[in-house]
Design an enzyme around this catalytic site. Structure first.
Site, short mmCIF file in Angstrom:
data_model
loop_
_atom_site.label_atom_id
_atom_site.label_comp_id
_atom_site.label_asym_id
_atom_site.label_seq_id
_atom_site.Cartn_x
_atom_site.Cartn_y
_atom_site.Cartn_z
N ARG A 162 -29.22 -87.25 -4.48
CA ARG A 162 -29.32 -85.95 -4.93
C ARG A 162 -27.73 -85.69 -4.99
O ARG A 162 -27.11 -84.61 -5.74
CB ARG A 162 -29.73 -84.98 -3.69
N TYR A 210 -43.84 -65.85 -7.33
CA TYR A 210 -42.46 -66.30 -7.35
C TYR A 210 -42.07 -65.67 -8.21
O TYR A 210 -40.62 -64.92 -8.22
CB TYR A 210 -42.28 -67.75 -7.55
N ARG A 233 -35.89 -84.63 1.48
CA ARG A 233 -34.57 -84.44 2.54
C ARG A 233 -34.88 -85.59 3.76
O ARG A 233 -33.68 -85.91 4.32
CB ARG A 233 -34.47 -83.41 3.05
N ASP A 252 -40.28 -79.82 -9.46
CA ASP A 252 -40.67 -78.89 -8.57
C ASP A 252 -41.61 -77.88 -9.36
O ASP A 252 -41.48 -77.90 -10.55
CB ASP A 252 -39.25 -77.78 -8.30
N ARG A 292 -44.67 -83.83 -0.50
CA ARG A 292 -43.31 -83.89 -0.39
C ARG A 292 -42.39 -85.16 -0.02
O ARG A 292 -41.47 -85.23 0.91
CB ARG A 292 -42.72 -82.73 0.40
#
Ligand code: CP3
Length: 343
Positions: free
Chosen positions: A37, A151, A28, A74, A24
């Protein structure tokens, strides 16, 4: 074939230092990421915009000095392009508003067409490769069939995994049918990532630990093994990294055609070394929250470097970097790894 410290280390060759990257790493905690973004609009628009996705992929290479870039995307774009609706709800994570409930829902999902619709990922890879320095490698990735199926059935993250596990024990054939379809897409998807220029690939099984031992090998590991054997058969020069999170109790039964085993932070590295170190290069596994403190980083890096001295190793965290980690500490971690593993 790319001759970089990272790829050499994936194949267990001797390198002048231990390469390092962060799961990752494009994200952010980097103000530069937040700016891009914003320009993209939202997270999924960023994933679908090759120019901007390539830009954020390269940020940690420039800013932190990591040895490999990981494609910015992703794992959930695969079920999205198979035909499922996907939303990222701010503060709550991913959501599939209409999860798979019936065989009819599964029958509607596409395989070849999904791999084709993911062309924005392949375009991103090509753009990254134009700009990535030649001494750095690009890692492509996907989610493990089990993690993706979870998911798709739960609809979102879950604490109990009760929906997918209910299926596992009440209608295992249906769960296998879902896993089969996802695996078939992943073969085409990963093959296309490699053809577009990915130098290595990682398979993330973030939810492996939801399963008891027998179920893990039947419903998760067998499909990861099938995927990696398929890719190895066709692209032996592309290293494969597997990351099944939270299965330290099952290491005795791990086998398969992959190159690097990603060790999560809850698995003692000494144990992984004893069980797997002679067969696979190990990647990991500093506790991600150590990045809040330079003293904790010092201790973590020295411990890991000590355990892995003279062993085949790639430095990383034992799971993804968190959004509120100071960038200075991430830089400090990378520089320290390079300094103390120099040979
Ligand atoms: O590693 C990288 O820098 C490459 C990019 C990457 C992302 N997601 C970007 C992302 C990778 C490799 C992933 C993998 C991923 N996605 C996994 C497996 C790894 C793991 O952490 O276990 C999983 C389970 C997902 C699913 C997912 N995507 C979740 C649960 C979330 C929300 C939770 C969160 O971290 O916010 C995402 C969103 C996501 N994927 C973000 C990023 C940078 C945050 C989105 C944003 O910008 O707001």
């Amino acid at each position: 074939m790319k001759d970089t410290v990272f790829i050499d280390a994936c194949f267990g060759k001797k390198t002048s230092y231990t390469p390092v990257w962060l799961m990752r790493q494009a994200g952010r905690y980097l103000p530069e990421y937040m700016k891009v973004r914003e320009r993209a609009g939202d997270f999924l628009s960023l994933c679908k915009n090759p120019a901007l996705a390539a830009e954020v992929t390269l940020q940690p290479v420039d800013i932190l000095g990591v040895d490999a870039a990981i494609l910015f995307s992703d794992i959930l774009v695969v079920p999205l392009e198979m035909g499922m609706q996907l939303k990222f709800v701010a503060g709550e994570g991913p959501l599939f508003p209409r999860p798979i409930l019936s065989r009819g829902d599964l029958d509607k999902l596409v395989v070849e067409e999904a791999a084709e619709k993911l062309s924005y990922v392949y375009d991103t890879i090509k753009l990254i490769k134009e700009k990535l320095p030649s001494d750095k490698a690009l890692i492509g990735f996907c989610g493990a069939p089990w993690t993706l199926a979870t998911y798709m059935i739960e609809g979102s993250g879950s604490k109990t995994y009760s929906k997918v596990k209910k299926l596992l024990y009440t209608d295992p054939a249906f769960l296998h049918a879902i896993l089969r379809k996802v695996t078939d897409v992943l073969k085409l998807y990963m093959e296309a990532q490699i053809k577009s220029g990915a130098d290595a690939v990682q398979i993330f099984d973030s939810w492996a630990s939801a399963l008891e031992e027998e179920a893990f090998f039947e419903f998760s590991w067998s499909y990861m093994k099938e995927l990696s054997a398929y890719l190895k058969g066709k692209y032996p020069h592309v290293p494969i990294i597997v990351f099944p999170k939270g299965i330290s109790g099952y290491l005795d039964k791990i086998d398969g055609e992959f190159d690097v085993f990603g060790v999560d932070w809850s698995t003692p590295l000494e144990l992984a070394k004893e069980k797997l170190g002679s067969r696979y290069v190990l990647q990991g596994n500093m506790e991600p929250t150590r990045l809040y403190s330079q003293k904790a980083i010092d201790e973590g890096v020295r411990h890991i470097a000590g355990v892995m001295e003279n062993e085949r190793h790639i430095f990383n965290l034992g799971h993804g970097i968190l959004p509120d980690v100071p960038v200075a500490n991430a830089k400090y971690f990378i520089a320290l790894v390079h300094e103390i593993t120099k040979r």
